[in-house]
Design a protein around this motif. Structure first.
Motif, PDB file in Angstrom:
ATOM      1  N   HIS A  61       0.836  -1.203   0.000  1.00  0.00           N
ATOM      2  CA  HIS A  61       0.000   0.000   0.000  1.00  0.00           C
ATOM      3  C   HIS A  61       0.869   1.250   0.000  1.00  0.00           C
ATOM      4  N   ASP A  62       1.913   1.253   0.829  1.00  0.00           N
ATOM      5  CA  ASP A  62       2.811   2.408   0.904  1.00  0.00           C
ATOM      6  C   ASP A  62       3.527   2.649  -0.421  1.00  0.00           C
ATOM      7  N   VAL A  63       3.972   1.570  -1.064  1.00  0.00           N
ATOM      8  CA  VAL A  63       4.670   1.697  -2.350  1.00  0.00           C
ATOM      9  C   VAL A  63       3.742   2.287  -3.412  1.00  0.00           C
ATOM     10  N   ILE A  64       2.512   1.788  -3.451  1.00  0.00           N
ATOM     11  CA  ILE A  64       1.550   2.269  -4.453  1.00  0.00           C
ATOM     12  C   ILE A  64       1.148   3.707  -4.172  1.00  0.00           C
ATOM     13  N   ARG A  65       0.891   4.020  -2.916  1.00  0.00           N
ATOM     14  CA  ARG A  65       0.489   5.394  -2.558  1.00  0.00           C
ATOM     15  C   ARG A  65       1.598   6.397  -2.843  1.00  0.00           C
ATOM     16  N   SER A  66       2.841   5.981  -2.709  1.00  0.00           N
ATOM     17  CA  SER A  66       3.962   6.902  -2.924  1.00  0.00           C
ATOM     18  C   SER A  66       4.314   7.076  -4.401  1.00  0.00           C
ATOM     19  N   GLY A  67       3.622   6.331  -5.277  1.00  0.00           N
ATOM     20  CA  GLY A  67       3.873   6.457  -6.709  1.00  0.00           C
ATOM     21  C   GLY A  67       5.079   5.691  -7.205  1.00  0.00           C
ATOM     22  N   LYS A  68       5.591   4.757  -6.391  1.00  0.00           N
ATOM     23  CA  LYS A  68       6.789   4.007  -6.777  1.00  0.00           C
ATOM     24  C   LYS A  68       6.481   2.726  -7.539  1.00  0.00           C
ATOM     25  N   ALA A  69       5.212   2.367  -7.628  1.00  0.00           N
ATOM     26  CA  ALA A  69       4.835   1.138  -8.323  1.00  0.00           C
ATOM     27  C   ALA A  69       4.747   1.378  -9.826  1.00  0.00           C
ATOM     28  N   GLN A  70       4.848   0.297 -10.598  1.00  0.00           N
ATOM     29  CA  GLN A  70       4.734   0.384 -12.057  1.00  0.00           C
ATOM     30  C   GLN A  70       3.330   0.837 -12.464  1.00  0.00           C
ATOM     31  N   THR A  71       2.354   0.503 -11.640  1.00  0.00           N
ATOM     32  CA  THR A  71       0.981   0.949 -11.832  1.00  0.00           C
ATOM     33  C   THR A  71       0.608   1.863 -10.676  1.00  0.00           C
ATOM     34  N   GLY A  72      -0.356   2.752 -10.892  1.00  0.00           N
ATOM     35  CA  GLY A  72      -0.681   3.668  -9.806  1.00  0.00           C
ATOM     36  C   GLY A  72      -2.012   4.363  -9.992  1.00  0.00           C
ATOM     37  N   TYR A  73      -2.251   5.350  -9.135  1.00  0.00           N
ATOM     38  CA  TYR A  73      -3.548   6.017  -9.116  1.00  0.00           C
ATOM     39  C   TYR A  73      -3.417   7.542  -9.159  1.00  0.00           C
ATOM     40  N   GLU A  74      -2.280   8.035  -9.631  1.00  0.00           N
ATOM     41  CA  GLU A  74      -2.109   9.474  -9.801  1.00  0.00           C
ATOM     42  C   GLU A  74      -2.625   9.848 -11.186  1.00  0.00           C
ATOM     43  N   ILE A  75      -3.888  10.173 -11.259  1.00  0.00           N
ATOM     44  CA  ILE A  75      -4.539  10.474 -12.530  1.00  0.00           C
ATOM     45  C   ILE A  75      -5.030  11.914 -12.498  1.00  0.00           C
ATOM     46  N   ASN A  76      -4.494  12.719 -13.396  1.00  0.00           N
ATOM     47  CA  ASN A  76      -4.831  14.144 -13.411  1.00  0.00           C
ATOM     48  C   ASN A  76      -5.335  14.641 -14.760  1.00  0.00           C
ATOM     49  N   SER A  77      -5.468  13.739 -15.726  1.00  0.00           N
ATOM     50  CA  SER A  77      -5.938  14.145 -17.050  1.00  0.00           C
ATOM     51  C   SER A  77      -6.630  12.960 -17.722  1.00  0.00           C
ATOM     52  N   TRP A  78      -7.405  13.241 -18.756  1.00  0.00           N
ATOM     53  CA  TRP A  78      -8.058  12.165 -19.503  1.00  0.00           C
ATOM     54  C   TRP A  78      -7.030  11.272 -20.175  1.00  0.00           C
ATOM     55  N   LYS A  79      -5.918  11.840 -20.590  1.00  0.00           N
ATOM     56  CA  LYS A  79      -4.854  11.039 -21.202  1.00  0.00           C
ATOM     57  C   LYS A  79      -4.303  10.031 -20.203  1.00  0.00           C
ATOM     58  N   GLU A  80      -4.094  10.467 -18.970  1.00  0.00           N
ATOM     59  CA  GLU A  80      -3.604   9.566 -17.924  1.00  0.00           C
ATOM     60  C   GLU A  80      -4.658   8.524 -17.575  1.00  0.00           C
ATOM     61  N   MET A  81      -5.942   8.902 -17.625  1.00  0.00           N
ATOM     62  CA  MET A  81      -7.011   7.943 -17.377  1.00  0.00           C
ATOM     63  C   MET A  81      -7.025   6.892 -18.474  1.00  0.00           C
ATOM     64  N   ASP A  82      -6.841   7.284 -19.721  1.00  0.00           N
ATOM     65  CA  ASP A  82      -6.787   6.337 -20.830  1.00  0.00           C
ATOM     66  C   ASP A  82      -5.635   5.352 -20.661  1.00  0.00           C
ATOM     67  N   TYR A  83      -4.530   5.848 -20.096  1.00  0.00           N
ATOM     68  CA  TYR A  83      -3.347   4.991 -19.926  1.00  0.00           C
ATOM     69  C   TYR A  83      -3.463   4.093 -18.700  1.00  0.00           C
ATOM     70  N   TRP A  84      -4.385   4.407 -17.785  1.00  0.00           N
ATOM     71  CA  TRP A  84      -4.471   3.680 -16.518  1.00  0.00           C
ATOM     72  C   TRP A  84      -4.645   2.184 -16.734  1.00  0.00           C
ATOM     73  N   PHE A  85      -5.614   1.778 -17.551  1.00  0.00           N
ATOM     74  CA  PHE A  85      -5.805   0.353 -17.835  1.00  0.00           C
ATOM     75  C   PHE A  85      -4.564  -0.237 -18.498  1.00  0.00           C
ATOM     76  N   GLN A  86      -3.998   0.507 -19.448  1.00  0.00           N
ATOM     77  CA  GLN A  86      -2.848   0.007 -20.200  1.00  0.00           C
ATOM     78  C   GLN A  86      -1.654  -0.261 -19.294  1.00  0.00           C
ATOM     79  N   SER A  87      -1.508   0.521 -18.226  1.00  0.00           N
ATOM     80  CA  SER A  87      -0.371   0.333 -17.324  1.00  0.00           C
ATOM     81  C   SER A  87      -0.412  -1.035 -16.654  1.00  0.00           C
TER      82      SER A  87
END
Length: 200
Positions: A61-87
């Motif tokens: 949980h700490d790794v994912i929350r800190s943004g260190k994981a290959q996948t994550g939840y820092e989404i700030n744009s539609w482009k990043e949302m489109d990439y979320w599944f792909q990650s």
């Protein structure tokens, strides 16, 4: 490379083995052998297997929350949302489709009487859902999503597609079904967006 302390070595080894084989199919002896540590050290830090599983969940949980994981939840744009599944698809490609979500894999082996583990998993799900819901809520407030959209429900939809897609990918050893589902999910989300009229 930073030298890991004994406790972290055991957690890393446990996460790797849990992710590959599941909690129930992984023994303490396998974890000790993989981490190069001993039973007395294990007893000192974790007391029992459930204690180690809990520590692994907190670490993930700490790794994912800190943004260190290959996948994550820092989404700030539609482009990043489109990439979320792909990650997530890209992650599974990187491990030859042999693994799914590490927290989901651990969660699959949690029993009814392991309340502390269930609570740790629920905390992560609540956080990850909250991150996606926040993005959708912000976009709705900005007038980019239809008024009837429920940000929380849309977040649930995305997480369900992602978790199910990762499991299917692991079972099939290919990402075809996940990619198809992700494509449909992206098309659905796009259909909920407000169409901006262009000025002539």
């Amino acid at each position: 490379m930073e030298k890991l302390d004994t406790k972290t070595k055991m957690i890393h080894a446990a996460i790797d083995l849990f992710h590959r084989h599941g909690v129930n199919a992984t023994s303490i002896d396998q974890i000790l052998e993989s981490s190069g540590t001993g039973k007395s050290q294990f007893s000192h830090y974790f007391k029992n297997k459930e204690g180690l599983v809990h520590a692994a969940l907190i670490y993930l949980h700490d790794v994912i929350r800190s943004g260190k994981a290959q996948t994550g939840y820092e989404i700030n744009s539609w482009k990043e949302m489109d990439y979320w599944f792909q990650s997530f698809i890209d992650f599974q490609r990187s491990v030859n489709f042999e693994r799914s979500c590490p927290i989901g894999t651990i969660g699959n082996d949690v029993t009814d009487n392991q309340e502390s583990l269930r609570a740790a998993i629920a905390e992560f799900l609540l956080w990850s859902r909250g991150r996606l819901a926040l993005f959708f809520d912000e976009r709705k407030r900005a007038g980019e999503l239809l008024k009837q959209v429920n940000p929380g429900a849309l977040a649930d939809f995305c997480i369900a597609i992602m978790q199910g897609g990762m499991l299917l990918t692991k079972m099939n050893r290919n990402s075809d079904m996940f990619e198809n589902a992700a494509g449909q999910a992206q098309a659905y989300i796009k259909s909920l967006r407000v169409k901006i009229k262009r000025k002539n």
